[in-house]
Motif scaffolding. Structure first.
Motif, PDB file in Angstrom:
ATOM      1  N   VAL A   1       0.854  -1.189   0.000  1.00  0.00           N
ATOM      2  CA  VAL A   1       0.000   0.000   0.000  1.00  0.00           C
ATOM      3  C   VAL A   1       0.888   1.236   0.000  1.00  0.00           C
ATOM      4  CG1 VAL A   1      -1.800   1.289   1.222  1.00  0.00           C
ATOM      5  CG2 VAL A   1      -1.797  -1.233   1.280  1.00  0.00           C
ATOM      6  N   ILE A   2       0.756   2.069  -1.025  1.00  0.00           N
ATOM      7  CA  ILE A   2       1.514   3.320  -1.102  1.00  0.00           C
ATOM      8  C   ILE A   2       0.553   4.475  -0.892  1.00  0.00           C
ATOM      9  CG2 ILE A   2       3.113   4.730  -2.431  1.00  0.00           C
ATOM     10  CD1 ILE A   2       3.744   2.350  -4.169  1.00  0.00           C
ATOM     11  N   SER A   3       0.771   5.253   0.159  1.00  0.00           N
ATOM     12  CA  SER A   3      -0.048   6.446   0.410  1.00  0.00           C
ATOM     13  C   SER A   3       0.498   7.586  -0.432  1.00  0.00           C
ATOM     14  CB  SER A   3       0.004   6.813   1.897  1.00  0.00           C
ATOM     15  OG  SER A   3      -0.611   5.817   2.676  1.00  0.00           O
ATOM     16  N   ILE A   4      -0.340   8.123  -1.323  1.00  0.00           N
ATOM     17  CA  ILE A   4       0.120   9.153  -2.250  1.00  0.00           C
ATOM     18  C   ILE A   4      -0.739  10.411  -2.127  1.00  0.00           C
ATOM     19  CG2 ILE A   4       1.149   7.545  -3.885  1.00  0.00           C
ATOM     20  CD1 ILE A   4      -1.380   7.738  -5.586  1.00  0.00           C
ATOM     21  N   TYR A   5      -0.094  11.534  -2.485  1.00  0.00           N
ATOM     22  CA  TYR A   5      -0.815  12.814  -2.499  1.00  0.00           C
ATOM     23  C   TYR A   5      -0.086  13.764  -3.438  1.00  0.00           C
ATOM     24  CZ  TYR A   5      -3.153  17.078  -0.942  1.00  0.00           C
ATOM     25  OH  TYR A   5      -3.881  18.262  -0.894  1.00  0.00           O
ATOM     26  N   ARG A   6      -0.547  13.872  -4.648  1.00  0.00           N
ATOM     27  CA  ARG A   6      -0.129  14.863  -5.643  1.00  0.00           C
ATOM     28  C   ARG A   6       1.270  14.683  -6.231  1.00  0.00           C
ATOM     29  NH1 ARG A   6      -2.694  20.761  -3.798  1.00  0.00           N
ATOM     30  NH2 ARG A   6      -4.876  20.053  -3.806  1.00  0.00           N
ATOM     31  N   ASN A   7       2.224  14.118  -5.522  1.00  0.00           N
ATOM     32  CA  ASN A   7       3.610  14.105  -5.979  1.00  0.00           C
ATOM     33  C   ASN A   7       3.848  12.993  -7.004  1.00  0.00           C
ATOM     34  OD1 ASN A   7       6.395  14.232  -6.273  1.00  0.00           O
ATOM     35  ND2 ASN A   7       6.753  14.628  -4.104  1.00  0.00           N
ATOM     36  N   VAL A   8       3.627  13.320  -8.272  1.00  0.00           N
ATOM     37  CA  VAL A   8       3.750  12.342  -9.354  1.00  0.00           C
ATOM     38  C   VAL A   8       5.210  11.926  -9.549  1.00  0.00           C
ATOM     39  CG1 VAL A   8       3.445  11.961 -11.832  1.00  0.00           C
ATOM     40  CG2 VAL A   8       1.663  13.139 -10.515  1.00  0.00           C
ATOM     41  N   ALA A   9       6.137  12.868  -9.489  1.00  0.00           N
ATOM     42  CA  ALA A   9       7.556  12.552  -9.703  1.00  0.00           C
ATOM     43  C   ALA A   9       8.056  11.559  -8.670  1.00  0.00           C
ATOM     44  CB  ALA A   9       8.383  13.831  -9.662  1.00  0.00           C
TER      45      ALA A   9
ATOM     46  N   GLU B   1       0.625  -7.574  -4.740  1.00  0.00           N
ATOM     47  CA  GLU B   1      -0.435  -6.690  -5.235  1.00  0.00           C
ATOM     48  C   GLU B   1      -0.074  -5.260  -4.850  1.00  0.00           C
ATOM     49  OE1 GLU B   1      -5.252  -6.162  -4.529  1.00  0.00           O
ATOM     50  OE2 GLU B   1      -3.997  -6.883  -2.878  1.00  0.00           O
ATOM     51  N   LEU B   2      -0.415  -4.316  -5.699  1.00  0.00           N
ATOM     52  CA  LEU B   2      -0.119  -2.905  -5.439  1.00  0.00           C
ATOM     53  C   LEU B   2      -1.410  -2.125  -5.284  1.00  0.00           C
ATOM     54  CD1 LEU B   2       1.965  -0.578  -5.289  1.00  0.00           C
ATOM     55  CD2 LEU B   2       1.784  -0.401  -7.786  1.00  0.00           C
ATOM     56  N   ILE B   3      -1.511  -1.370  -4.183  1.00  0.00           N
ATOM     57  CA  ILE B   3      -2.633  -0.449  -3.992  1.00  0.00           C
ATOM     58  C   ILE B   3      -2.081   0.957  -3.841  1.00  0.00           C
ATOM     59  CG2 ILE B   3      -4.527   0.285  -2.492  1.00  0.00           C
ATOM     60  CD1 ILE B   3      -5.115  -2.571  -1.846  1.00  0.00           C
ATOM     61  N   LEU B   4      -2.497   1.850  -4.726  1.00  0.00           N
ATOM     62  CA  LEU B   4      -2.146   3.265  -4.645  1.00  0.00           C
ATOM     63  C   LEU B   4      -3.274   3.961  -3.895  1.00  0.00           C
ATOM     64  CD1 LEU B   4      -0.932   3.645  -8.330  1.00  0.00           C
ATOM     65  CD2 LEU B   4       0.461   3.233  -6.286  1.00  0.00           C
TER      66      LEU B   4
ATOM     67  N   GLN C   1      -0.705  -6.571 -10.298  1.00  0.00           N
ATOM     68  CA  GLN C   1      -2.142  -6.318 -10.092  1.00  0.00           C
ATOM     69  C   GLN C   1      -2.266  -5.056  -9.256  1.00  0.00           C
ATOM     70  OE1 GLN C   1      -4.644  -9.677  -9.116  1.00  0.00           O
ATOM     71  NE2 GLN C   1      -5.807  -8.457  -7.663  1.00  0.00           N
ATOM     72  N   THR C   2      -2.912  -4.047  -9.805  1.00  0.00           N
ATOM     73  CA  THR C   2      -2.877  -2.707  -9.196  1.00  0.00           C
ATOM     74  C   THR C   2      -4.272  -2.131  -9.042  1.00  0.00           C
ATOM     75  OG1 THR C   2      -0.708  -2.292 -10.216  1.00  0.00           O
ATOM     76  CG2 THR C   2      -1.945  -0.373  -9.448  1.00  0.00           C
ATOM     77  N   GLN C   3      -4.480  -1.487  -7.904  1.00  0.00           N
ATOM     78  CA  GLN C   3      -5.699  -0.719  -7.673  1.00  0.00           C
ATOM     79  C   GLN C   3      -5.315   0.720  -7.331  1.00  0.00           C
ATOM     80  OE1 GLN C   3      -8.856  -2.636  -5.189  1.00  0.00           O
ATOM     81  NE2 GLN C   3      -7.268  -4.160  -4.740  1.00  0.00           N
ATOM     82  N   HIS C   4      -6.060   1.659  -7.864  1.00  0.00           N
ATOM     83  CA  HIS C   4      -5.880   3.074  -7.530  1.00  0.00           C
ATOM     84  C   HIS C   4      -7.147   3.551  -6.834  1.00  0.00           C
ATOM     85  CE1 HIS C   4      -5.580   7.509  -9.043  1.00  0.00           C
ATOM     86  NE2 HIS C   4      -5.183   7.399  -7.778  1.00  0.00           N
TER      87      HIS C   4
ATOM     88  N   SER D   1      -7.793  -4.886  -0.191  1.00  0.00           N
ATOM     89  CA  SER D   1      -6.677  -5.805  -0.365  1.00  0.00           C
ATOM     90  C   SER D   1      -7.153  -7.242  -0.559  1.00  0.00           C
ATOM     91  CB  SER D   1      -5.758  -5.739   0.855  1.00  0.00           C
ATOM     92  OG  SER D   1      -4.808  -6.784   0.835  1.00  0.00           O
ATOM     93  N   HIS D   2      -6.435  -7.975  -1.429  1.00  0.00           N
ATOM     94  CA  HIS D   2      -6.724  -9.379  -1.664  1.00  0.00           C
ATOM     95  C   HIS D   2      -5.771 -10.301  -0.900  1.00  0.00           C
ATOM     96  CE1 HIS D   2      -8.511  -7.492  -5.354  1.00  0.00           C
ATOM     97  NE2 HIS D   2      -9.490  -8.311  -5.025  1.00  0.00           N
ATOM     98  N   CYS D   3      -4.838  -9.731  -0.141  1.00  0.00           N
ATOM     99  CA  CYS D   3      -3.842 -10.520   0.580  1.00  0.00           C
ATOM    100  C   CYS D   3      -3.974 -10.286   2.079  1.00  0.00           C
ATOM    101  CB  CYS D   3      -2.427 -10.150   0.138  1.00  0.00           C
ATOM    102  SG  CYS D   3      -2.137 -10.330  -1.632  1.00  0.00           S
TER     103      CYS D   3
END
Length: 257
Positions: free
Chosen positions: A6-14, A32-35, A56-59, A80-82
């Motif tokens: 799980v990656i917690s993201i906020y605006r910073n695309v770079a 599995e990747l969750i954004l 396998q990714t979810q946004h 999450s599936h895991c």
């Protein structure tokens, strides 16, 4: 899949792009990747929609109504599936064996806790430009880098590792079932820190879990940015009140009570 990252993201695309480059270098790719986005940024959406994810990714998004990271994390837990969840922040690039170490050392009744080295502006710009960090043996010679002792990968036994006293929200993992027993993250926290790591720490410890150190195993490089640290008095007062009530299962979490 062996785990959900799980990656917690906020605006910073770079920064996200730099993290994804480090994910391509991982020795363990079965995840599995969750954004988990605390907002609905148009630039972030465009980047993610056009990125060729091999995992396998979810946004997951939500309206931007101030700091609601814990709500976003609860939604990631549910999606999450895991059963093993690895949590990182959207400004932390990973050593190639980061995911492998979190998966290799997972187990019943434990919380895995790592640390991070803080890069200076110059090294951060190199990473953002596409230069993936390895061990950075020259960190000790670079002014402005902090916690450089955390930058080196040392595959040593648990009893030899330096302990980690507290969970750090950007480098921790645990079972999904563990988080469900405490109803996930408490969404009453509306300021960063405390609620996203220390609060779940004391509640999980109260459930009988123990912290296992991944220092110098799950190595993480924090990209430089201006500190946006806020006063923690409000968070800590709320946390202290919960501890006095022994409110291990939060009321405003994955389910609302």
């Amino acid at each position: 899949m062996k785990a959900t990252l799980v990656i917690s993201i906020y605006r910073n695309v770079a920064a996200l792009e730099a993290i994804l480059r480090s994910l391509h270098q991982q020795t363990e790719q079965d995840f599995e990747l969750i954004l988990s986005e605390d907002g609905e940024d148009a630039a972030m959406r465009q980047f993610i929609d056009n990125y060729p994810f091999p995992w396998q990714t979810q946004h997951l998004t939500q309206t931007d109504e101030g700091w609601r990271k814990n709500r976003a994390l609860n939604r990631a837990i549910t999606a999450s599936h895991c059963d093993w969840l690895i949590f990182i922040d959207g400004d932390c690039v990973l050593h190639p064996r980061f995911v492998e170490m979190h998966i290799r050392h997972k187990g019943d009744g434990i919380l895995l806790a790592g640390k991070r080295v803080k890069l200076n502006p110059a090294l951060s710009q190199q990473v953002l430009a596409g230069k993936q960090p390895a061990l950075f043996p020259y960190l000790f010679c670079r002014r402005g880098c902090r916690y450089v002792e955390e930058a080196f990968f040392l595959p040593i036994a648990e009893w030899l590792r330096r302990p980690v006293k507290h969970l750090v929200g950007s480098n921790m993992s645990m079972s999904k079932s563990a988080l469900l027993t405490i109803n996930g993250f408490d969404e009453n926290y509306t300021r960063p820190a405390t609620g996203e790591d220390y609060d779940i720490e004391w509640r999980l410890l109260a459930r009988g879990y123990r912290i296992v150190s991944l220092r110098n195993l799950a190595v993480q490089y924090h990209l430089y940015h201006e500190e946006n640290w806020q006063n923690q008095a409000e968070n800590m007062e709320y946390c202290t009140q919960k501890q006095a009530r022994h409110e291990v299962v939060c009321k405003n979490g994955i389910t609302k009570r």
